[in-house]
Motif scaffolding. Structure first.
Motif, PDB file in Angstrom:
ATOM      1  N   UNK A 254       0.866  -1.183   0.000  1.00 46.62           N
ATOM      2  CA  UNK A 254       0.000   0.000   0.000  1.00 46.62           C
ATOM      3  C   UNK A 254       0.899   1.227   0.000  1.00 46.62           C
ATOM      4  N   UNK A 255       1.387   1.617  -1.173  1.00 46.92           N
ATOM      5  CA  UNK A 255       2.351   2.701  -1.235  1.00 46.92           C
ATOM      6  C   UNK A 255       1.937   3.735  -2.270  1.00 46.92           C
ATOM      7  N   UNK A 256       2.467   4.951  -2.090  1.00 45.30           N
ATOM      8  CA  UNK A 256       2.269   6.034  -3.049  1.00 45.30           C
ATOM      9  C   UNK A 256       3.580   6.257  -3.789  1.00 45.30           C
ATOM     10  N   UNK A 257       3.534   6.121  -5.112  1.00 46.81           N
ATOM     11  CA  UNK A 257       4.739   6.258  -5.930  1.00 46.81           C
ATOM     12  C   UNK A 257       4.384   7.053  -7.183  1.00 46.81           C
ATOM     13  N   UNK A 258       5.275   7.955  -7.600  1.00 48.17           N
ATOM     14  CA  UNK A 258       5.187   8.590  -8.923  1.00 48.17           C
ATOM     15  C   UNK A 258       6.306   8.036  -9.787  1.00 48.17           C
ATOM     16  N   UNK A 259       5.979   7.700 -11.027  1.00 48.26           N
ATOM     17  CA  UNK A 259       6.977   7.223 -11.981  1.00 48.26           C
ATOM     18  C   UNK A 259       7.140   8.302 -13.040  1.00 48.26           C
ATOM     19  N   UNK A 260       8.349   8.846 -13.164  1.00 50.75           N
ATOM     20  CA  UNK A 260       8.627   9.914 -14.124  1.00 50.75           C
ATOM     21  C   UNK A 260       9.562   9.389 -15.203  1.00 50.75           C
ATOM     22  N   UNK A 261       9.051   9.329 -16.425  1.00 54.96           N
ATOM     23  CA  UNK A 261       9.854   8.869 -17.558  1.00 54.96           C
ATOM     24  C   UNK A 261      10.056  10.038 -18.514  1.00 54.96           C
ATOM     25  N   UNK A 318       9.689   8.431  -5.574  1.00 54.03           N
ATOM     26  CA  UNK A 318       9.609   8.865  -6.968  1.00 54.03           C
ATOM     27  C   UNK A 318      10.621   8.047  -7.756  1.00 54.03           C
ATOM     28  N   UNK A 319      10.162   7.352  -8.775  1.00 58.61           N
ATOM     29  CA  UNK A 319      11.047   6.596  -9.662  1.00 58.61           C
ATOM     30  C   UNK A 319      11.326   7.429 -10.907  1.00 58.61           C
ATOM     31  N   UNK A 320      12.589   7.556 -11.278  1.00 59.15           N
ATOM     32  CA  UNK A 320      12.963   8.326 -12.462  1.00 59.15           C
ATOM     33  C   UNK A 320      13.868   7.481 -13.344  1.00 59.15           C
ATOM     34  N   UNK A 321      13.865   7.803 -14.631  1.00 60.89           N
ATOM     35  CA  UNK A 321      14.730   7.052 -15.545  1.00 60.89           C
ATOM     36  C   UNK A 321      16.027   7.784 -15.859  1.00 60.89           C
ATOM     37  N   UNK A 322      16.190   9.011 -15.275  1.00 61.37           N
ATOM     38  CA  UNK A 322      17.405   9.789 -15.516  1.00 61.37           C
ATOM     39  C   UNK A 322      17.895  10.429 -14.218  1.00 61.37           C
ATOM     40  N   UNK A 343      16.211   5.170  -9.072  1.00 66.49           N
ATOM     41  CA  UNK A 343      15.981   4.482 -10.344  1.00 66.49           C
ATOM     42  C   UNK A 343      15.286   3.159 -10.057  1.00 66.49           C
ATOM     43  N   UNK A 344      14.540   2.614 -11.024  1.00 63.37           N
ATOM     44  CA  UNK A 344      13.865   1.325 -10.788  1.00 63.37           C
ATOM     45  C   UNK A 344      14.874   0.225 -10.474  1.00 63.37           C
ATOM     46  N   UNK A 345      14.532  -0.577  -9.443  1.00 60.70           N
ATOM     47  CA  UNK A 345      15.441  -1.656  -9.051  1.00 60.70           C
ATOM     48  C   UNK A 345      14.797  -3.029  -9.131  1.00 60.70           C
ATOM     49  N   UNK A 347      11.545  -5.884 -10.020  1.00 58.51           N
ATOM     50  CA  UNK A 347      10.820  -6.264 -11.238  1.00 58.51           C
ATOM     51  C   UNK A 347       9.591  -5.400 -11.449  1.00 58.51           C
ATOM     52  N   UNK A 348       8.796  -5.170 -10.380  1.00 54.65           N
ATOM     53  CA  UNK A 348       7.588  -4.365 -10.516  1.00 54.65           C
ATOM     54  C   UNK A 348       7.932  -2.934 -10.904  1.00 54.65           C
ATOM     55  N   UNK A 349       8.977  -2.362 -10.287  1.00 54.85           N
ATOM     56  CA  UNK A 349       9.378  -0.988 -10.597  1.00 54.85           C
ATOM     57  C   UNK A 349       9.853  -0.866 -12.046  1.00 54.85           C
ATOM     58  N   UNK A 350      10.606  -1.873 -12.498  1.00 54.83           N
ATOM     59  CA  UNK A 350      11.077  -1.841 -13.891  1.00 54.83           C
ATOM     60  C   UNK A 350       9.907  -1.973 -14.863  1.00 54.83           C
ATOM     61  N   UNK A 351       8.896  -2.766 -14.476  1.00 57.82           N
ATOM     62  CA  UNK A 351       7.705  -2.896 -15.333  1.00 57.82           C
ATOM     63  C   UNK A 351       6.960  -1.562 -15.416  1.00 57.82           C
ATOM     64  N   UNK A 352       6.839  -0.881 -14.269  1.00 57.64           N
ATOM     65  CA  UNK A 352       6.186   0.438 -14.267  1.00 57.64           C
ATOM     66  C   UNK A 352       6.928   1.402 -15.191  1.00 57.64           C
ATOM     67  N   UNK A 353       8.268   1.447 -15.048  1.00 62.94           N
ATOM     68  CA  UNK A 353       9.053   2.402 -15.833  1.00 62.94           C
ATOM     69  C   UNK A 353       9.017   2.063 -17.316  1.00 62.94           C
TER      70      UNK A 353
END
Length: 605
Positions: A254-261, A318-322, A343-345, A347-353
């Motif tokens: 149950x988390x709040x995350x923003x993914x910025x690509x 916040x997950x970022x690709x840069x 940065x995504x680490x 499997x789920x984070x990499x799928x989101x990104x």
């Protein structure tokens, strides 16, 4: 990274030595007093100093710093005041180096009002004191889906206060188990407040705790043989579990995350933001920078982070690709607490990104296709009307009334092939003979272009008039009076049977009307703009007519004077509320007897 020397003509060291550490706004000024950049800071000295280091974050910033001849600062009492001032200055000055994300301030929220029985509502815009807001959400669909879920699970009210305060019996939502009926006392304030707390915790990302709480309540109700209450809790648990399980990318937390690509392709930069709230993937939204040349995806990402999180809550991660470190440093200017930018680490984070980057690429491809289509349509319009160049700004006017009553004129704006709704205008037409469309057109054009002739506002490249020879002649006369006869203008006369594609274009110079035919892309663009002007005019006219009719009807009812009219409008939240009220509802207003309520109801229906 770029290296810069201190610009000649500006003594940065002396300036920074005396600069305040208060929050405020700074303006970078170039030659000829041109404003290069406007920014805000919670610490002016620290922020402005960062521009005069030996290394700078991007070539764009280095190029700007090389042109600075002075820096103007305005100290404010708070960061909030600085934000407001910055927005106003950017809009009025249009600085060359400001990167703007025009849609970034339009994210919707879920609102829980501060009433005794809080209302669940969709919200955009400024926050109201006393209410709670959850979000932002990437789009309206995500908000409405969440509100539907909360209604189904916690049965909170969604009705307006004017309706809630005047209900005499339960509404349909209560009958279909979407509301507990607080308006008619079917639930007491303590039980309703408990439901509000559960809904708030769910929106705050504590879905597992909410499910555990409901499960405990279910077992407790079962132990005391309150099987109906236990069954209700069981149904709530099932709904919440089903929602959490059907997410196509499930965080299992149950988390709040923003993914910025941030993606750059074919000369376009897109920042795609995807939102995870309470472990639920709510969707994403692409943002394109405008107002300045962006020197790379990282430049655009940092500008987006600075603007977006100055106005919206910062999630736990916040997950970022840069370059996460650069993003952290940017966020440090906005918030004192350390931010979880990584940065995504996993499997789920990499799928989101991966999904966010793919959607950014798709958005860029769609933007490129749209740009090509828009350019083709504008070029076709230039050729069809024999213009010197494709029109950048097109303004279209329409008149709407009902047999001369409540006449309203509209002006809509199309800029670079896209409708610019922030510049739409409506004009209430007064002092003419009812139904005289020519006089109405003369009045609206005189009001609009009289200001342009006086140096206020923007002059269009092309004016469209919804009408035939009479309206076009009236428009041409006004433009000649204000000295804008050189602006291209054309009338759009409806075809036989008012069928789309059969329109004739009318020219003010007396040339024969031009029928482009239904296959013409130029005519398609003209019709889209004309239809938008018609829609905007008719909605304004209906609103004005409705207010005028009900207002005059209230005044005409014997026994309803100014005081009772004010009481009615206050009790029902406006004219529409009075019209929708029942006789029983009207009786509850101050000073309204049953006989008078029946009289009012009859007059309005």
């Amino acid at each position: 990274m770029s290296t810069t020397d201190e610009p000649a003509g500006f003594d940065a060291k002396s300036f920074l030595r005396n600069l305040t550490e208060e929050p405020g706004v700074y303006r970078m000024i170039g030659a000829d007093d041109k404003v290069l950049y406007v920014g805000k800071a919670k610490n002016l000295k620290r922020r402005v100093s960062s521009y005069f280091q030996r290394t700078l974050s991007s070539p764009r910033i280095a190029m700007m710093v090389a042109q600075i001849v002075r820096v103007d600062v305005t100290s404010t009492r708070s960061e909030a005041e600085a934000l407001i001032l910055e927005n106003n200055l950017i809009k009025s000055l249009a600085p060359r180096y400001n990167i703007l994300f025009r849609d970034d301030k339009t994210y919707p929220y879920i609102e829980l009002s501060g009433d005794a029985f809080p209302r669940l509502a969709y919200h955009r815009g400024a926050f109201t004191k006393g209410a709670r807001y959850f979000g932002p959400f990437p789009n309206a669909y995500a908000v409405r889906e969440s509100i539907h879920l909360l209604q189904k699970t916690f049965q909170l009210r969604t009705c307006e206060n004017s309706v809630f305060q005047n209900r005499s019996r339960p509404c349909l939502l209560n009958q279909i188990k979407r509301c507990t009926g607080p308006c008619v006392g079917l639930i007491d304030s303590a039980d309703y407040a408990a439901d509000v707390r559960l809904a708030s915790r769910f929106l705050d990302g504590q879905a597992s705790e909410v499910i555990d709480d409901l499960t405990g309540r279910m077992h407790a109700a079962s132990d005391r043989l309150a099987f109906e209450e236990a069954a209700a809790c069981r149904d709530q648990v099932r709904v919440l579990q089903a929602v959490l399980h059907r997410q196509f990318v499930d965080s299992r937390k149950d988390e709040d995350v923003d993914i910025l690509a941030a993606v750059e392709e074919d000369g376009l930069t897109c920042i795609n933001i995807a939102m995870i709230r309470g472990g639920r993937h709510l969707g994403d939204r692409p943002q394109f920078p405008s107002g300045a040349t962006v020197s790379g995806a990282l430049d655009g990402l940092l500008a987006f982070v600075e603007q977006h999180y100055a106005e919206h809550p910062i999630p736990a991660r916040i997950l970022v690709n840069l370059d996460p470190q650069s993003v952290k440093e940017t966020l440090a200017e906005i918030s004192e607490r350390p931010q979880g930018v990584v940065s995504p680490r996993y499997a789920a984070e990499k799928a989101w990104m991966e999904m966010a980057e793919k959607n950014a690429h798709l958005a860029i491809q769609g933007r490129a296709r749209d740009a090509g289509r828009i350019e083709q349509r504008l070029d076709a319009l230039r050729d069809a009307l024999d213009l010197a160049e494709a029109p950048h700004r097109i303004e279209c006017f329409d008149i709407s009334h009902t047999m001369g009553e409540a006449t309203v004129a509209s002006c809509v704006v199309c800029e670079a092939g896209a409708m610019k709704r922030s510049e739409y205008r409506r004009y209430n037409i007064e002092g003419i003979t009812g139904g005289d469309d020519f006089a109405a057109m003369r009045q609206v054009l005189e009001r609009r272009y009289g200001k342009v002739a006086a140096g206020e506002g923007v002059c269009p490249d092309l004016i469209l008039i919804d009408g035939g020879k009479g309206q076009v002649s009236a428009a041409a006369a006004i433009l000649a009076e204000v000295g804008l006869e050189s602006v291209s203008m054309v009338g759009v006369a409806k075809g036989e049977g008012r069928k789309a594609g059969l329109e004739t274009l009318i020219f003010p110079d007396g040339r024969e009307g031009l029928a482009l035919g239904g296959a013409s892309s130029a005519l398609h663009l003209i019709i889209e703009i004309r239809n938008e002007a018609h829609r905007f005019a008719i909605t304004g006219h209906r609103a004005r007519r409705g207010k005028a009719r009900i207002g005059s009807k209230l005044d005409d009812i014997p026994g309803v004077g100014p005081a009772r009219r004010r009481n009615l409008l206050a009790a029902f939240g406006g004219l529409d509320g009075v019209r929708n009220a029942t006789v029983e509802d009207l009786c509850r207003a101050d000073g309204i007897s049953r006989a008078l309520a029946e009289q009012i109801y009859s007059a309005l229906h």
